[in-house]
Write a protein that holds these residues in place. Structure first.
Motif, PDB file in Angstrom:
ATOM      1  N   LEU A  16     -29.824 -18.417   8.826  1.00 22.15           N
ATOM      2  CA  LEU A  16     -30.912 -17.735   8.122  1.00 22.15           C
ATOM      3  C   LEU A  16     -30.492 -17.340   6.705  1.00 22.15           C
TER       4      LEU A  16
ATOM      5  N   THR B 286     -34.722 -11.432   8.590  1.00 20.37           N
ATOM      6  CA  THR B 286     -35.360 -12.354   7.644  1.00 20.37           C
ATOM      7  C   THR B 286     -36.113 -11.587   6.564  1.00 20.37           C
ATOM      8  N   GLU B 287     -36.791 -10.504   6.958  1.00 27.67           N
ATOM      9  CA  GLU B 287     -37.495  -9.677   5.975  1.00 27.67           C
ATOM     10  C   GLU B 287     -36.514  -9.055   4.978  1.00 27.67           C
TER      11      GLU B 287
ATOM     12  N   LYS C  59     -39.270  -3.626   9.951  1.00 25.98           N
ATOM     13  CA  LYS C  59     -39.751  -4.732   9.116  1.00 25.98           C
ATOM     14  C   LYS C  59     -40.421  -4.190   7.850  1.00 25.98           C
TER      15      LYS C  59
ATOM     16  N   LEU D 220     -33.628 -10.339   4.032  1.00 35.39           N
ATOM     17  CA  LEU D 220     -33.160 -11.396   3.130  1.00 35.39           C
ATOM     18  C   LEU D 220     -34.180 -11.706   2.044  1.00 35.39           C
ATOM     19  N   ASN D 221     -35.462 -11.523   2.353  1.00 37.40           N
ATOM     20  CA  ASN D 221     -36.522 -11.830   1.385  1.00 37.40           C
ATOM     21  C   ASN D 221     -36.753 -10.698   0.389  1.00 37.40           C
TER      22      ASN D 221
ATOM     23  N   GLN E  82     -30.427 -20.381   4.467  1.00 37.20           N
ATOM     24  CA  GLN E  82     -31.799 -20.765   4.105  1.00 37.20           C
ATOM     25  C   GLN E  82     -32.341 -19.843   3.011  1.00 37.20           C
ATOM     26  N   ALA E  83     -32.069 -18.545   3.147  1.00 32.43           N
ATOM     27  CA  ALA E  83     -32.514 -17.578   2.137  1.00 32.43           C
ATOM     28  C   ALA E  83     -31.844 -17.847   0.794  1.00 32.43           C
TER      29      ALA E  83
ATOM     30  N   PRO F 207     -33.664 -11.037  14.500  1.00 33.36           N
ATOM     31  CA  PRO F 207     -33.786 -12.081  13.466  1.00 33.36           C
ATOM     32  C   PRO F 207     -35.010 -11.906  12.564  1.00 33.36           C
ATOM     33  N   GLU F 208     -36.127 -11.413  13.112  1.00 37.51           N
ATOM     34  CA  GLU F 208     -37.338 -11.254  12.298  1.00 37.51           C
ATOM     35  C   GLU F 208     -37.144 -10.176  11.238  1.00 37.51           C
TER      36      GLU F 208
END
Length: 420
Positions: free
Chosen positions: A160, A125-126, A100, A128-129, A163-164, A121-122
């Motif tokens: 995900l 998500t990082e 992460k 993608l950000n 959404q990103a 997934p966590e």
């Protein structure tokens, strides 16, 4: 750009190349069968070298990269896959917390590897950000995942990614407002449009605003600050408090850069910045003082929570006179406190200077976890009670008989386990 012996027009070209060739490329049969040969050793080595040179399946090439034969391993290391992708895969062996962290800060190679192969997934998500993932890259990723994805995991990752994509589009629109402000700072609408950026939690947008405002001329900054200290421009005092705190950080950064050029004494402000600093500090203190008038308002509670982790000792002291840390923890423990308020209080206080407070916050998290488990258990009992009432009122004797049989089997099963 050049990577090893390969040359690409730009980063997008490199990204599209490796994604097209290797992303979600799976062999038509299981890997162990794919690499199973009923031939003499020399022929097996030759076949594996041919596969290493021409194969596009990462799963196959990763297995061959650990083959006991040196020639096979070397063939993999010389392959296009290994030069562009395989040699960067060590990052996947780190723990979740480290991955992460890499996803937030690492260079493009590691970011692309995590985007291609990450399963959590966590962490995903990082990734993608991360600003390194552009809108074009994200669109290409979604297209390939729609085409090649399999199973529920890829369906979840596709959601995900979409959404990103929506977030990034929204960020682009908001950043255009920021540029509009710089181009036309005299427009009141443009200045008011920038205010939400000062208190929103979107880290990318805040960083862009921070970098822009600390470089604009003093007249523009003064215009923004005068707008920020006006109460009517915010829906509640919490937003105004966060905006003013953010602007103080910008003034401080301008102070640190300007003092090198204009002042021999690091403690000296330039006159204009000193005026803006005092204006913001005075407004910030007034907001904190006003919280004492209505402690039933959760926005005021949150303002005082932020005060307790403020760098300014004057702000911390004032907040402590109104509501101490122990009082805040008691509010967080109160079962009537909304979960949103509870979460924000403990998230903020986790950054407190005192380790004792941080320890109490961790204990509070554990307490809340137990409380949620109990609530779920109570909910389960309530649902069962409702079903009992419904079944009995409908007179479904067979259903009741079936429930009795299941209950008997559960009891028998528990008794048998005692003697295992």
């Amino acid at each position: 750009m050049r990577i090893g012996k390969f040359k690409f027009k730009n980063e997008i070209h490199y990204f599209n190349y490796i994604m097209h060739r290797y992303f979600r490329r799976t062999p038509p049969i299981p890997t162990h069968i794919y690499l199973q040969f009923d031939k003499p050793e020399d022929e097996v080595v030759l076949l594996k070298k041919l596969i290493a040179t021409n194969c596009h399946f990462p799963a196959i090439l990763n297995v061959l990269a650990h083959d006991p034969n040196d020639e096979v391993r070397n063939a993999v290391y010389q392959s296009t896959y290994w030069q562009l992708v395989g040699r960067y895969q060590d990052i996947l062996g780190f723990g979740k917390r480290e991955r992460k962290a890499f996803a937030r800060h690492e260079d493009r190679h590691n970011i692309f590897i995590l985007l291609m192969f990450e399963d959590d997934p966590e962490v995903f998500t990082e990734v993608l950000n991360n600003p390194a993932i552009s809108l074009t890259m994200l669109v290409r990723y979604i297209q390939l995942l729609q085409k090649r994805g399999r199973g529920k995991r890829d369906e979840h990752f596709l959601r995900l990614a979409r959404q990103a994509l929506a977030r990034k589009k929204d960020q682009i629109l908001k950043l255009s407002l920021l540029q509009r402000l710089v181009r036309d700072p005299d427009s009141p609408k443009n200045v008011e449009a920038i205010l939400p950026f000062l208190y929103k939690e979107d880290s990318m947008l805040k960083q862009a605003v921070f970098n822009t405002l600390r470089r604009v001329n003093q007249d523009i900054l003064k215009h923004v600050i005068n707008t920020a200290v006006t109460d009517k421009n915010f829906s509640n005092p919490l937003h105004q408090y966060k905006a003013i705190s953010f602007l103080l950080e910008i003034i401080q950064r301008r102070r640190e850069s300007d003092k090198i050029r204009y002042a021999e004494d690091p403690a000296i402000f330039l006159p204009h910045d000193e005026y803006l600093w005092k204006l913001l500090i005075r407004k910030k203190l007034n907001i904190v003082k006003s919280c004492a008038e209505n402690l039933a308002d959760f926005n005021n509670i949150l303002i005082l929570t932020y005060c307790h982790v403020d760098k300014d000792s004057q702000i911390r002291s004032l907040a402590n006179k109104i509501l101490s840390i122990e009082d805040l923890l008691e509010i967080a423990r109160d079962i009537t406190t909304p979960i949103r308020i509870f979460k924000e209080i403990i998230n903020v206080l986790e950054g407190h200077f005192d380790e004792t407070v941080v320890t109490k916050i961790q204990e509070l998290r554990m307490l809340e976890s137990e409380r949620l488990k109990e609530a779920l258990h109570e909910m389960e009992k309530t649902v069962e009670a409702y079903f009992d009432i419904i079944f009995q009122s409908l007179g479904y004797d067979k259903i009741n008989d079936f429930r009795a049989v299941i209950s008997t089997f559960d009891f028998v099963n528990k008794q048998i386990k005692k003697y295992e």
